[in-house]
Design an enzyme around this catalytic site. Sequence first.
Site, PDB file in Angstrom:
ATOM      1  N   CYS A  18       0.059   3.702   2.707  1.00  0.00           N
ATOM      2  CA  CYS A  18       0.548   3.225   4.004  1.00  0.00           C
ATOM      3  C   CYS A  18       2.040   3.540   4.144  1.00  0.00           C
ATOM      4  CB  CYS A  18       0.313   1.722   4.142  1.00  0.00           C
ATOM      5  SG  CYS A  18      -1.427   1.229   4.011  1.00  0.00           S
TER       6      CYS A  18
ATOM      7  N   CYS B 267       0.832  -1.205   0.000  1.00  0.00           N
ATOM      8  CA  CYS B 267       0.000   0.000   0.000  1.00  0.00           C
ATOM      9  C   CYS B 267       0.873   1.264   0.000  1.00  0.00           C
ATOM     10  CB  CYS B 267      -0.909  -0.039   1.225  1.00  0.00           C
ATOM     11  SG  CYS B 267      -1.792   1.494   1.554  1.00  0.00           S
TER      12      CYS B 267
END
Length: 113
Positions: A38, A35
């Site tokens: 993230c 991600c």
Amino acid sequence: MKKGIVLMENLHSIEQFENLKKGDRTIFVFSADWCGDCRFIDPIMPTIEENYSNYHFVKIDRDDFIDLCVALDVFGIPSFLAYDKGNEVGRFVSKDRKTQQEIEAFLDGLTLS
């Protein structure tokens, strides 16, 4: 919690999740290695953890705990769930990129007993 570099604890089991959520002021951070949003917050998380040292931060890998994510309605990452003494007291759940200011505003807005 000691001052200095803070390393977020990783979740290893559902049993650990159940025990941790019963504790005081626990923030679960849902993430995944793939991600990009993230990874964007990774460099700021140690500062946030230090600034909010009255919270216990726990990282949950979405891919390792997909059933838990479904059960908790966490369908976007990075996302944050806050628990205090077994009760959910806040959630910052979306698929959008989060800034340090947004994460801190979420933490500042939590109502704890």
